[in-house]
Scaffold this active site. Structure first.
Site, PDB file in Angstrom:
ATOM      1  N   ILE A   1      28.262  64.274  34.399  1.00  9.04           N
ATOM      2  CA  ILE A   1      27.420  63.103  34.664  1.00  9.04           C
ATOM      3  C   ILE A   1      26.354  63.384  35.713  1.00  9.04           C
ATOM      4  O   ILE A   1      25.514  62.530  36.002  1.00  9.04           O
ATOM      5  CB  ILE A   1      28.271  61.900  35.118  1.00  9.04           C
ATOM      6  CG1 ILE A   1      29.119  62.255  36.349  1.00  9.04           C
ATOM      7  CG2 ILE A   1      29.140  61.402  33.982  1.00  9.04           C
ATOM      8  CD1 ILE A   1      29.926  61.097  36.901  1.00  9.04           C
TER       9      ILE A   1
ATOM     10  N   LYS B   1      24.251  66.954  37.948  1.00  6.30           N
ATOM     11  CA  LYS B   1      24.203  68.369  38.305  1.00  6.30           C
ATOM     12  C   LYS B   1      23.086  68.606  39.296  1.00  6.30           C
ATOM     13  O   LYS B   1      21.972  68.097  39.143  1.00  6.30           O
ATOM     14  CB  LYS B   1      23.990  69.235  37.055  1.00  6.30           C
ATOM     15  CG  LYS B   1      24.059  70.733  37.324  1.00  6.30           C
ATOM     16  CD  LYS B   1      23.999  71.530  36.024  1.00  6.30           C
ATOM     17  CE  LYS B   1      24.120  73.027  36.306  1.00  6.30           C
ATOM     18  NZ  LYS B   1      24.104  73.822  35.051  1.00  6.30           N
TER      19      LYS B   1
ATOM     20  N   ASP C   1      18.882  64.365  52.351  1.00  6.79           N
ATOM     21  CA  ASP C   1      18.604  64.526  50.922  1.00  6.79           C
ATOM     22  C   ASP C   1      18.651  63.174  50.213  1.00  6.79           C
ATOM     23  O   ASP C   1      19.256  63.038  49.143  1.00  6.79           O
ATOM     24  CB  ASP C   1      19.593  65.501  50.290  1.00  6.79           C
ATOM     25  CG  ASP C   1      19.094  66.065  48.959  1.00  6.79           C
ATOM     26  OD1 ASP C   1      17.859  66.007  48.708  1.00  6.79           O
ATOM     27  OD2 ASP C   1      19.917  66.566  48.173  1.00  6.79           O
TER      28      ASP C   1
END
Length: 457
Positions: A150, A152, A269
């Site tokens: 779901i 990567k 991030d």
């Protein structure tokens, strides 16, 4: 005042360690061990910050769990060479044997305890995590079947899984790639140490972990997946009311990480694919693999190499490696632009959303800015607040960006809009390229374009 040279910064860090200055213990949830001789990640408490706190934050508690974590690291050290890492070195004086790592992490099941520290300090967050066998995770994900993939990223893959009791989970599998075992262990313990200090509705919930046949984190599964998949990968248009709710949730999560968490955490991030959505579209910040803990008396980190996602990187970070709260504020501004426009931070033509949106924000060009799929189905007052907030968050000067506390006020329509210019700070300011005043928006856009071309070549 220019940014201090690495040697000076390193000396300050070593001085802090010797004097045991409060707040300088383990930036990764007491998993970090200070290293001499590496300048891949330095910090400063004496040179200026690109962040200017607008109000004092609660005194963060000394971590009572530090003894347990440090004992775990100490008990599995080996006689070995010191390695250098590109992230905050957690285990650079130690190498881990997988056998001992499994044994010690298996004991890391800390009962929940809401008792506060003496003296009225912030309560210590305690967790009860399960140490999964690899066989359990393989069974849950159908041997990590690609159909269950779901998500990567550059360092991990995320699979949907179902535990024997019927609980649906997300299993994050750390990818080996070219990294050596010691560095992957470092990354794994970094994220685990950060998550240990987080307890908020707008942050992803960790259920457990596994160190057998690789490194895995088991997280709560959220049915709507990531904001990226919903905003960019769906044929249906995400309603404005939901978009605004998501923006508020992310802002609340970041405000907690920066100001209310007993560890001052910089995510580093923030992006659409790292925002997960619950059944009722409550946003949860996920993936703390790049997160930094910033001690209260340190103004910023200086890191190398630069890691993150292009399009969301603040100018002082991608040009100078400076990391503080304003790094996340800039990324949040980009994320807010994505919610407003329906465009990606960097599109298929390699065009930067920030470069495209800045002139439209300056002229309040609603027609060009707003996602055409929304048509007129949005609250005008909310859209104005979102555009104003985005414009100040993506300012090329970090000192001109607000703290997340102020960002929340702007989105909620609180406190007026006349005090957007940050108040003078007692901390000195990091000056880039000679003078903040001389570093204009035009210079920034040119630098951004140049760095984007280099990054995407």
């Amino acid at each position: 005042m220019a940014v201090q040279e690495t040697g000076v910064v390193k000396a300050q860090v070593e001085k802090n360690e010797k004097e045991k200055i409060p707040g300088t213990d383990s930036p990764r949830g007491v998993l970090e061990i200070p290293v001499t001789g590496t300048d891949s990640d330095s910090s400063s408490s004496s040179c200026g910050s690109s962040s200017s706190p607008e109000k004092s934050t609660p005194q963060r508690a000394v971590n009572r769990e530090s003894g347990g974590w440090k004992s775990m690291i100490d008990s599995i050290k080996k006689k070995s060479v010191v390695r250098r890492f590109s992230v905050i070195p957690l285990l650079t004086n130690y190498e881990l044997t997988k056998k001992n790592l499994w044994k010690k992490l298996g004991r890391l099941q800390i009962p929940e305890d809401d008792d506060a520290d003496d003296g009225g300090s912030v309560p210590i967050v305690r967790h009860s995590w399960k140490n999964f066998d690899f066989a359990e995770l393989a069974a849950a994900t159908d041997n990590f079947n690609s159909e269950n993939l779901i998500g990567k990223g550059g360092h991990a893959e995320v699979y949907k899984g179902c535990l024997p009791d019927g609980e649906v989970v997300a299993v994050k599998k750390i990818i080996k790639n070219a990294k050596e075992d010691e560095e992957r262990i470092s990354d794994f313990l970094s994220e685990l140490g950060i998550v240990a200090h987080i307890n908020h509705p707008n942050a992803a919930k960790l259920i457990g972990f596994s160190t057998e046949n690789g490194f895995h984190l088991v997280l709560q599964f959220l049915p709507h997946g990531s904001l990226s998949s919903l905003l960019f990968g769906s044929t249906e248009c995400l309603e404005w009311t939901i978009r605004y709710k998501i923006a508020l949730g992310i802002a609340e999560g970041l405000q907690y990480l920066h100001h209310d968490c007993h560890r001052r955490i910089i995510h580093r991030d923030i992006k659409a694919s790292n925002i997960l959505l619950s059944e009722d579209y409550e946003a949860q910040i996920s993936d703390f693999g790049l997160a930094k803990w910033l001690p209260d008396n340190w103004s910023h980190h200086i890191v190398f190499p630069i890691e993150g996602t292009f399009g969301y990187l603040s100018p002082e970070y991608f040009m100078h490696g400076i990391v503080d709260e304003k790094t996340d504020v800039f990324a949040f501004g980009v994320l807010l632009l994505e919610l407003i426009t329906g465009r990606r931070a960097v599109d298929s033509r390699r065009q930067s959303l920030v470069i495209w949106a800045k002139p439209l924000l300056q002229t309040s060009n609603f027609k060009e800015l707003v996602d055409p799929r929304l048509a007129d189905a949005y609250d005008l007052a909310e859209m104005k607040r979102a555009m104003l907030t985005a414009s100040v968050c993506i300012h090329h000067l970090s000192t001109m960006r607000p703290q997340m506390t102020r960002v929340l006020q702007l989105l909620r329509g609180e406190g007026g809009q006349t005090d957007l210019k940050p108040k003078p700070s007692a901390r000195r300011t990091v000056i880039l390229d000679g003078s903040d005043e001389e570093y204009s928006s035009t210079c920034y856009l040119k630098d951004l374009n140049r760095h984007m071309q280099l990054a995407l070549e």
